[in-house]
Scaffold this motif. Sequence first.
Motif, PDB file in Angstrom:
ATOM      1  N   LEU A   1       0.821  -1.198   0.000  1.00  0.00           N
ATOM      2  CA  LEU A   1       0.000   0.000   0.000  1.00  0.00           C
ATOM      3  C   LEU A   1       0.862   1.257   0.000  1.00  0.00           C
ATOM      4  O   LEU A   1       1.986   1.262   0.495  1.00  0.00           O
ATOM      5  N   TYR A   2       0.295   2.337  -0.543  1.00  0.00           N
ATOM      6  CA  TYR A   2       0.950   3.639  -0.457  1.00  0.00           C
ATOM      7  C   TYR A   2       0.927   4.141   0.989  1.00  0.00           C
ATOM      8  O   TYR A   2       0.070   3.741   1.784  1.00  0.00           O
ATOM      9  N   PRO A   3       1.856   5.050   1.342  1.00  0.00           N
ATOM     10  CA  PRO A   3       1.809   5.682   2.669  1.00  0.00           C
ATOM     11  C   PRO A   3       0.484   6.413   2.858  1.00  0.00           C
ATOM     12  O   PRO A   3      -0.081   6.943   1.908  1.00  0.00           O
ATOM     13  N   TYR A   4      -0.012   6.441   4.092  1.00  0.00           N
ATOM     14  CA  TYR A   4      -1.326   7.071   4.302  1.00  0.00           C
ATOM     15  C   TYR A   4      -1.314   8.178   5.347  1.00  0.00           C
ATOM     16  O   TYR A   4      -2.361   8.755   5.629  1.00  0.00           O
ATOM     17  N   THR A   5      -0.136   8.491   5.916  1.00  0.00           N
ATOM     18  CA  THR A   5      -0.131   9.555   6.927  1.00  0.00           C
ATOM     19  C   THR A   5       0.513  10.827   6.357  1.00  0.00           C
ATOM     20  O   THR A   5      -0.181  11.671   5.808  1.00  0.00           O
ATOM     21  N   VAL A   6       1.823  10.959   6.477  1.00  0.00           N
ATOM     22  CA  VAL A   6       2.495  12.197   6.061  1.00  0.00           C
ATOM     23  C   VAL A   6       2.314  12.446   4.575  1.00  0.00           C
ATOM     24  O   VAL A   6       1.973  13.566   4.152  1.00  0.00           O
ATOM     25  N   GLU A   7       2.517  11.427   3.749  1.00  0.00           N
ATOM     26  CA  GLU A   7       2.408  11.616   2.301  1.00  0.00           C
ATOM     27  C   GLU A   7       0.995  12.049   1.921  1.00  0.00           C
ATOM     28  O   GLU A   7       0.810  12.929   1.078  1.00  0.00           O
ATOM     29  N   LYS A   8       0.017  11.461   2.557  1.00  0.00           N
ATOM     30  CA  LYS A   8      -1.364  11.832   2.258  1.00  0.00           C
ATOM     31  C   LYS A   8      -1.646  13.268   2.688  1.00  0.00           C
ATOM     32  O   LYS A   8      -2.330  14.022   1.984  1.00  0.00           O
ATOM     33  N   ALA A   9      -1.094  13.668   3.829  1.00  0.00           N
ATOM     34  CA  ALA A   9      -1.342  15.010   4.334  1.00  0.00           C
ATOM     35  C   ALA A   9      -0.625  16.070   3.510  1.00  0.00           C
ATOM     36  O   ALA A   9      -1.171  17.137   3.249  1.00  0.00           O
ATOM     37  N   VAL A  10       0.603  15.765   3.092  1.00  0.00           N
ATOM     38  CA  VAL A  10       1.433  16.754   2.395  1.00  0.00           C
ATOM     39  C   VAL A  10       1.194  16.751   0.891  1.00  0.00           C
ATOM     40  O   VAL A  10       1.164  17.793   0.247  1.00  0.00           O
ATOM     41  N   ASN A  11       1.023  15.558   0.321  1.00  0.00           N
ATOM     42  CA  ASN A  11       0.964  15.426  -1.135  1.00  0.00           C
ATOM     43  C   ASN A  11      -0.249  14.604  -1.556  1.00  0.00           C
ATOM     44  O   ASN A  11      -0.185  13.797  -2.484  1.00  0.00           O
ATOM     45  N   GLY A  12      -1.360  14.828  -0.852  1.00  0.00           N
ATOM     46  CA  GLY A  12      -2.540  14.001  -1.038  1.00  0.00           C
ATOM     47  C   GLY A  12      -3.124  14.019  -2.430  1.00  0.00           C
ATOM     48  O   GLY A  12      -3.590  12.992  -2.933  1.00  0.00           O
ATOM     49  N   GLU A  13      -3.119  15.174  -3.076  1.00  0.00           N
ATOM     50  CA  GLU A  13      -3.726  15.279  -4.403  1.00  0.00           C
ATOM     51  C   GLU A  13      -2.976  14.415  -5.423  1.00  0.00           C
ATOM     52  O   GLU A  13      -3.589  13.674  -6.203  1.00  0.00           O
ATOM     53  N   ASN A  14      -1.634  14.512  -5.407  1.00  0.00           N
ATOM     54  CA  ASN A  14      -0.847  13.704  -6.334  1.00  0.00           C
ATOM     55  C   ASN A  14      -0.909  12.226  -5.980  1.00  0.00           C
ATOM     56  O   ASN A  14      -0.918  11.363  -6.870  1.00  0.00           O
ATOM     57  N   LEU A  15      -0.953  11.937  -4.680  1.00  0.00           N
ATOM     58  CA  LEU A  15      -1.081  10.546  -4.249  1.00  0.00           C
ATOM     59  C   LEU A  15      -2.402   9.962  -4.742  1.00  0.00           C
ATOM     60  O   LEU A  15      -2.433   8.834  -5.263  1.00  0.00           O
ATOM     61  N   GLN A  16      -3.465  10.710  -4.602  1.00  0.00           N
ATOM     62  CA  GLN A  16      -4.780  10.216  -5.042  1.00  0.00           C
ATOM     63  C   GLN A  16      -4.813  10.006  -6.550  1.00  0.00           C
ATOM     64  O   GLN A  16      -5.431   9.043  -7.041  1.00  0.00           O
ATOM     65  N   GLN A  17      -4.146  10.867  -7.290  1.00  0.00           N
ATOM     66  CA  GLN A  17      -4.090  10.696  -8.741  1.00  0.00           C
ATOM     67  C   GLN A  17      -3.362   9.404  -9.097  1.00  0.00           C
ATOM     68  O   GLN A  17      -3.770   8.670 -10.004  1.00  0.00           O
ATOM     69  N   ALA A  18      -2.292   9.104  -8.347  1.00  0.00           N
ATOM     70  CA  ALA A  18      -1.553   7.856  -8.581  1.00  0.00           C
ATOM     71  C   ALA A  18      -2.436   6.652  -8.277  1.00  0.00           C
ATOM     72  O   ALA A  18      -2.430   5.663  -9.021  1.00  0.00           O
ATOM     73  N   ILE A  19      -3.198   6.725  -7.189  1.00  0.00           N
ATOM     74  CA  ILE A  19      -4.096   5.627  -6.821  1.00  0.00           C
ATOM     75  C   ILE A  19      -5.137   5.402  -7.917  1.00  0.00           C
ATOM     76  O   ILE A  19      -5.429   4.262  -8.290  1.00  0.00           O
ATOM     77  N   THR A  20      -5.655   6.484  -8.444  1.00  0.00           N
ATOM     78  CA  THR A  20      -6.621   6.378  -9.542  1.00  0.00           C
ATOM     79  C   THR A  20      -5.987   5.731 -10.763  1.00  0.00           C
ATOM     80  O   THR A  20      -6.572   4.837 -11.396  1.00  0.00           O
ATOM     81  N   ASN A  21      -4.786   6.184 -11.097  1.00  0.00           N
ATOM     82  CA  ASN A  21      -4.088   5.636 -12.273  1.00  0.00           C
ATOM     83  C   ASN A  21      -3.747   4.161 -12.096  1.00  0.00           C
ATOM     84  O   ASN A  21      -3.718   3.393 -13.067  1.00  0.00           O
ATOM     85  N   MET A  22      -3.459   3.761 -10.855  1.00  0.00           N
ATOM     86  CA  MET A  22      -3.106   2.365 -10.577  1.00  0.00           C
ATOM     87  C   MET A  22      -4.342   1.460 -10.542  1.00  0.00           C
ATOM     88  O   MET A  22      -4.226   0.243 -10.538  1.00  0.00           O
ATOM     89  N   GLY A  23      -5.538   2.061 -10.485  1.00  0.00           N
ATOM     90  CA  GLY A  23      -6.763   1.276 -10.385  1.00  0.00           C
ATOM     91  C   GLY A  23      -7.126   0.953  -8.959  1.00  0.00           C
ATOM     92  O   GLY A  23      -7.903   0.024  -8.697  1.00  0.00           O
ATOM     93  N   GLY A  24      -6.559   1.695  -8.009  1.00  0.00           N
ATOM     94  CA  GLY A  24      -6.838   1.482  -6.592  1.00  0.00           C
ATOM     95  C   GLY A  24      -5.560   1.319  -5.800  1.00  0.00           C
ATOM     96  O   GLY A  24      -4.465   1.259  -6.355  1.00  0.00           O
ATOM     97  N   ASP A  25      -5.722   1.247  -4.494  1.00  0.00           N
ATOM     98  CA  ASP A  25      -4.569   1.061  -3.608  1.00  0.00           C
ATOM     99  C   ASP A  25      -4.769  -0.235  -2.824  1.00  0.00           C
ATOM    100  O   ASP A  25      -5.123  -0.222  -1.647  1.00  0.00           O
ATOM    101  N   LYS A  26      -4.538  -1.343  -3.516  1.00  0.00           N
ATOM    102  CA  LYS A  26      -4.683  -2.661  -2.911  1.00  0.00           C
ATOM    103  C   LYS A  26      -3.407  -3.464  -3.148  1.00  0.00           C
ATOM    104  O   LYS A  26      -2.689  -3.224  -4.128  1.00  0.00           O
ATOM    105  N   ILE A  27      -3.154  -4.429  -2.265  1.00  0.00           N
ATOM    106  CA  ILE A  27      -1.899  -5.176  -2.386  1.00  0.00           C
ATOM    107  C   ILE A  27      -1.942  -6.242  -3.462  1.00  0.00           C
ATOM    108  O   ILE A  27      -0.901  -6.823  -3.799  1.00  0.00           O
ATOM    109  N   ASP A  28      -3.121  -6.501  -4.048  1.00  0.00           N
ATOM    110  CA  ASP A  28      -3.194  -7.488  -5.124  1.00  0.00           C
ATOM    111  C   ASP A  28      -3.330  -6.846  -6.500  1.00  0.00           C
ATOM    112  O   ASP A  28      -3.542  -7.545  -7.504  1.00  0.00           O
ATOM    113  N   ILE A  29      -3.186  -5.525  -6.582  1.00  0.00           N
ATOM    114  CA  ILE A  29      -3.147  -4.867  -7.895  1.00  0.00           C
ATOM    115  C   ILE A  29      -1.773  -5.092  -8.501  1.00  0.00           C
ATOM    116  O   ILE A  29      -0.755  -4.810  -7.867  1.00  0.00           O
TER     117      ILE A  29
END
Length: 507
Positions: free
Chosen positions: A472-500
Amino acid sequence: MKTIEKNKGKFKAILAILIMLLSITACDKRWEEMNTDPNRISTLPDEYLFTSAVYGTFHAPIDRLDVDFGGQYSHIWVSNNWVREADKYIDFNAQGDIAERVYNSIYNGSIRNINEVLKLTGTGGAFEDEVRYAQACVIAVLNFSRLADLFGDIPYSEGGMGKYDILKPKYDSQSEIYSDMVLKLKECITVLKNAENDKVYASNEDLIYAGNRENWVRFANSLRLRLAMRGRNADPSKYNAVITECLAEPLIETNLQNAKLDCFDSDNGELYNLWNDYYISISSSTYVLNWSEKFINTLKESNDPRLPFFSSKNKNGQYVGMPNGLNDEYYAAWSRANSAMPTAEFFAKNQPMFLMTASEIWLLRAELALDGIGSVNANDMFQTGISLAMSQWKIDETQIQNFISTEKEATLYGGLSNSKKQIATQLWISFVPNAFESWSTIRRTGYPEIPVRTSETLSKGVTNGVMPSRILYPYTVEKAVNGENLQQAITNMGGDKIDIKLWWSKK
């Protein structure tokens, strides 16, 4: 290697300096003070940063990369206590943001230091030098490839640039990252091939090759081959062309050319092999690390002479590995103390640490030969790879030759599919203790097979029993500081799951 033996004293001295250096690079305020206080140096010399980045690359979070995630997902290790959550295929963040720890330790460690070297030695830099820049680029690529192969899409073009006020780096796609990495390595190889021998980092600054320029060429090209072998899963035509280029350039071919860090029998943690800490913990029963049942049985079934070097016997004089994925009920009934554990010799303080080895390259070439790429006999390369993997650990030569000449699994047989399975299995073994790469081998090839969990004794986790493909992607500092770009990556990856699955992971 005589050159490295000659420079052990210099290595020890410069490694000792790292204690001070690492404390400098860990704190932004210290950096700011160094750049403003007239009584201090205004720019830290690039060689110290390079040495620190190389050292950090070997000592990147081996507990997370090679044990908790890579080791358990690849069925090499079984850990204990809360880190066993990964082995149960559970989202491994229940005890805190583990992903953040891995993410930050690489970005704020080796990548931060190597980015600074690239700035200093690049065009217009304070110590502009295209040869040193090329060496630093190799280390940068290796570290970024680890992160991409762990998470998928990551900050790459803007990654690790917080010092330059890039606090919200964009996430690049893994396909774009791989394309750029193989291109950069090609450029590095050209520069290093044409350089003067005295232009590379000196013997006491280069912890890997002690100033041997030709070996840096081999290292860069071997890393490029590794990446291309993964990339061809997703884009065969593009990466087969890269592979052809790699086969035309020098590769790591002998154990003397391995990318390794010499370690010493010292009480100084900056000098000894950090895997020894695991052995100390095992001996004191504070942290039990067992070999997996799959790993031990694979070695036993082929009479592999590495088995007594890797593993201890239990009290009954037997090698018994521990099953991966036991649910809590069956885990509680299992005797860890009666299961195989690493030996003192394998985790000795003076064992070297490896980034890339000749065995990997020969086995990859054997795989390519099966596909009609390259001109050398696949079985010859397969057996060379096995022999080098064993001699790397100083297994007796007579035992090695006996294994090669008598064991069925030491000769390719049974058609293309089985031969590829044999090669992948030997790669899986040869990477130990760097089990993160063993996991990557399974994700790339599908071998050795990790069956979907169906037994009532095993935890199916959040993947319904399927081996995880990422974390999984980081969910504390990275989400707080760079949440918009992180969310875009999650969307591009098709989700944030360990079986993707990763871009290149098709198996």
